[in-house]
Design a protein around this motif. Structure first.
Motif, PDB file in Angstrom:
ATOM      1  N   VAL A   1     -11.058 -19.464 -35.169  1.00  0.00           N
ATOM      2  CA  VAL A   1     -12.005 -19.010 -34.144  1.00  0.00           C
ATOM      3  C   VAL A   1     -13.396 -18.816 -34.758  1.00  0.00           C
ATOM      4  O   VAL A   1     -14.411 -19.191 -34.157  1.00  0.00           O
ATOM      5  CB  VAL A   1     -11.521 -17.703 -33.484  1.00  0.00           C
ATOM      6  CG1 VAL A   1     -12.559 -17.196 -32.478  1.00  0.00           C
ATOM      7  CG2 VAL A   1     -10.182 -17.929 -32.777  1.00  0.00           C
TER       8      VAL A   1
ATOM      9  N   GLN B   1      -7.364  -5.158 -30.802  1.00  0.00           N
ATOM     10  CA  GLN B   1      -8.182  -6.255 -30.276  1.00  0.00           C
ATOM     11  C   GLN B   1      -9.227  -6.672 -31.298  1.00  0.00           C
ATOM     12  O   GLN B   1      -9.815  -5.835 -31.994  1.00  0.00           O
ATOM     13  CB  GLN B   1      -8.862  -5.825 -28.971  1.00  0.00           C
ATOM     14  CG  GLN B   1      -9.663  -6.936 -28.303  1.00  0.00           C
ATOM     15  CD  GLN B   1     -10.015  -6.614 -26.861  1.00  0.00           C
ATOM     16  OE1 GLN B   1      -9.201  -6.046 -26.123  1.00  0.00           O
ATOM     17  NE2 GLN B   1     -11.217  -6.955 -26.447  1.00  0.00           N
TER      18      GLN B   1
ATOM     19  N   LYS C   1      -4.348 -20.298 -30.687  1.00  0.00           N
ATOM     20  CA  LYS C   1      -3.686 -19.815 -29.475  1.00  0.00           C
ATOM     21  C   LYS C   1      -2.174 -19.743 -29.677  1.00  0.00           C
ATOM     22  O   LYS C   1      -1.529 -18.758 -29.284  1.00  0.00           O
ATOM     23  CB  LYS C   1      -4.010 -20.733 -28.294  1.00  0.00           C
ATOM     24  CG  LYS C   1      -3.468 -20.256 -26.939  1.00  0.00           C
ATOM     25  CD  LYS C   1      -3.960 -21.174 -25.824  1.00  0.00           C
ATOM     26  CE  LYS C   1      -3.584 -20.646 -24.445  1.00  0.00           C
ATOM     27  NZ  LYS C   1      -2.145 -20.774 -24.183  1.00  0.00           N
TER      28      LYS C   1
ATOM     29  N   ILE D   1      -1.291 -16.734 -31.916  1.00  0.00           N
ATOM     30  CA  ILE D   1      -1.437 -15.472 -31.193  1.00  0.00           C
ATOM     31  C   ILE D   1      -0.301 -15.296 -30.194  1.00  0.00           C
ATOM     32  O   ILE D   1       0.270 -14.198 -30.066  1.00  0.00           O
ATOM     33  CB  ILE D   1      -2.806 -15.416 -30.475  1.00  0.00           C
ATOM     34  CG1 ILE D   1      -3.953 -15.489 -31.494  1.00  0.00           C
ATOM     35  CG2 ILE D   1      -2.914 -14.151 -29.639  1.00  0.00           C
ATOM     36  CD1 ILE D   1      -3.914 -14.454 -32.573  1.00  0.00           C
TER      37      ILE D   1
ATOM     38  N   ILE E   1      -5.240 -14.684 -26.171  1.00  0.00           N
ATOM     39  CA  ILE E   1      -6.595 -15.010 -26.607  1.00  0.00           C
ATOM     40  C   ILE E   1      -7.353 -15.529 -25.392  1.00  0.00           C
ATOM     41  O   ILE E   1      -6.849 -16.371 -24.659  1.00  0.00           O
ATOM     42  CB  ILE E   1      -6.606 -16.033 -27.760  1.00  0.00           C
ATOM     43  CG1 ILE E   1      -8.044 -16.371 -28.173  1.00  0.00           C
ATOM     44  CG2 ILE E   1      -5.830 -17.284 -27.406  1.00  0.00           C
ATOM     45  CD1 ILE E   1      -8.138 -17.163 -29.458  1.00  0.00           C
TER      46      ILE E   1
ATOM     47  N   PHE F   1     -14.831 -14.594 -28.001  1.00  0.00           N
ATOM     48  CA  PHE F   1     -13.386 -14.777 -28.018  1.00  0.00           C
ATOM     49  C   PHE F   1     -12.728 -13.425 -28.259  1.00  0.00           C
ATOM     50  O   PHE F   1     -13.092 -12.718 -29.210  1.00  0.00           O
ATOM     51  CB  PHE F   1     -12.976 -15.756 -29.125  1.00  0.00           C
ATOM     52  CG  PHE F   1     -13.261 -17.189 -28.795  1.00  0.00           C
ATOM     53  CD1 PHE F   1     -12.260 -18.016 -28.296  1.00  0.00           C
ATOM     54  CD2 PHE F   1     -14.529 -17.719 -28.979  1.00  0.00           C
ATOM     55  CE1 PHE F   1     -12.527 -19.345 -27.998  1.00  0.00           C
ATOM     56  CE2 PHE F   1     -14.802 -19.049 -28.681  1.00  0.00           C
ATOM     57  CZ  PHE F   1     -13.790 -19.863 -28.190  1.00  0.00           C
ATOM     58  N   SER F   2     -11.771 -13.080 -27.419  1.00  0.00           N
ATOM     59  CA  SER F   2     -11.046 -11.811 -27.555  1.00  0.00           C
ATOM     60  C   SER F   2      -9.585 -12.096 -27.874  1.00  0.00           C
ATOM     61  O   SER F   2      -8.899 -12.776 -27.111  1.00  0.00           O
ATOM     62  CB  SER F   2     -11.138 -10.989 -26.264  1.00  0.00           C
ATOM     63  OG  SER F   2     -12.460 -10.553 -26.040  1.00  0.00           O
ATOM     64  N   ILE F   3      -9.140 -11.567 -28.995  1.00  0.00           N
ATOM     65  CA  ILE F   3      -7.738 -11.683 -29.409  1.00  0.00           C
ATOM     66  C   ILE F   3      -7.087 -10.316 -29.233  1.00  0.00           C
ATOM     67  O   ILE F   3      -7.577  -9.315 -29.753  1.00  0.00           O
ATOM     68  CB  ILE F   3      -7.633 -12.129 -30.878  1.00  0.00           C
ATOM     69  CG1 ILE F   3      -8.222 -13.532 -31.058  1.00  0.00           C
ATOM     70  CG2 ILE F   3      -6.180 -12.091 -31.351  1.00  0.00           C
ATOM     71  CD1 ILE F   3      -8.346 -13.968 -32.503  1.00  0.00           C
TER      72      ILE F   3
END
Length: 267
Positions: free
Chosen positions: A170, A196, A234, A237, A244, A256-258
């Protein structure tokens, strides 16, 4: 008797919809489990094919790489304009061989389902190791790095190496979106159930119609991209039962949020 029948009728009016709802819910869950099982089987099959493909391709690539290196050494001992042209051509071939190896490795990372090796860790330490690794390259591209780690973030269960790979993919995507420099912001946060990681860049951003495609295998807008970096992130995760997501605006940047569960239980 009438009261009894009336009560039974009322009970049936209430009970039957509940039964129908429960049945529908059970059917829905069963279908979801079936979909997951089929998806897992397909991925396992692809992983098996990938192993065979790797063996068949890596051997000739290795032979090419060794022989090109030997040719390069011979050419370097020669003089004249012709030797410079040969040197340039060999160097171009070496770059192409390396590119093929990179594509193959990216494909293997995506296709091979790996058993998670979980350990308790602090996500701040995991993120910071990735950041330390990529910082020299980021600075060369005139990108300013900003970090904001939640010092109270709880420990979580992760396969550290795989999650590092996902975060790195990412970050590389964000770096490539800022060809003329910019700011890269990395934040961590958490609560009782999830941690997060937000990775935000001030790059070119993406139009809305692209957002649904960036996690698709082999989709890439870059000339040198393999289209496997974000899909691999992806998959990693999701193997951690996380999510994601991305928000983006053209000419302003992307975020981008994981999101990962703290207590990961593998079925």
């Amino acid at each position: 008797m009438i009261q009894y029948l009336l009560g039974a009728a009322i009970a049936s009016v209430i009970f039957i919809p509940l039964v129908v709802f429960s049945i529908r819910r059970a059917v829905s869950k069963t279908r979801e489990f079936e979909k997951r099982a089929m998806h897992s089987e397909r991925l396992a099959f692809v992983g098996t094919l990938a192993g065979g493909l790797a063996h068949e391709i890596k051997n000739p690539l290795s032979t090419l790489s060794i022989n090109l290196q030997l040719l390069m050494e011979d050419v370097q001992s020669m003089n004249g304009e012709k030797s410079k042209k040969v040197y340039t051509r060999i160097h171009a071939l070496q770059k192409e061989v390396q590119r093929l190896e990179d594509i193959l490795n990216d494909f293997l990372r995506y296709a091979k389902g790996q058993k998670l090796e979980l350990e308790n860790c602090n996500i701040n330490d995991v993120v910071d190791e990735v950041v330390d690794f990529i910082t020299p390259e980021i600075k060369q591209k005139q990108i300013q790095l900003l970090k904001s780690y939640d010092t109270h973030v709880p420990f979580c269960q992760l396969d550290v190496n795989l999650v590092k790979q996902a975060i790195l993919n990412v970050i590389i995507n964000a770096e490539q979106a800022m060809e003329h420099g910019g700011e890269l912001m990395i934040r961590t946060s958490g609560d009782k159930k999830f941690i997060q990681i937000d990775i935000t860049d001030t790059g070119a951003g993406m139009p809305k119609d692209m957002l649904d495609k960036i996690f698709q295998v082999y989709y890439s807008t870059k000339k040198t991209g393999t289209g496997l970096g974000l899909p691999t992130a992806k998959r990693i995760i999701e193997e951690h039962k996380g999510t994601i997501s991305v928000q983006s605006e053209e000419n302003k940047g992307s975020n981008f949020s994981i999101k990962l569960p703290i207590d990961l239980r593998i079925d």
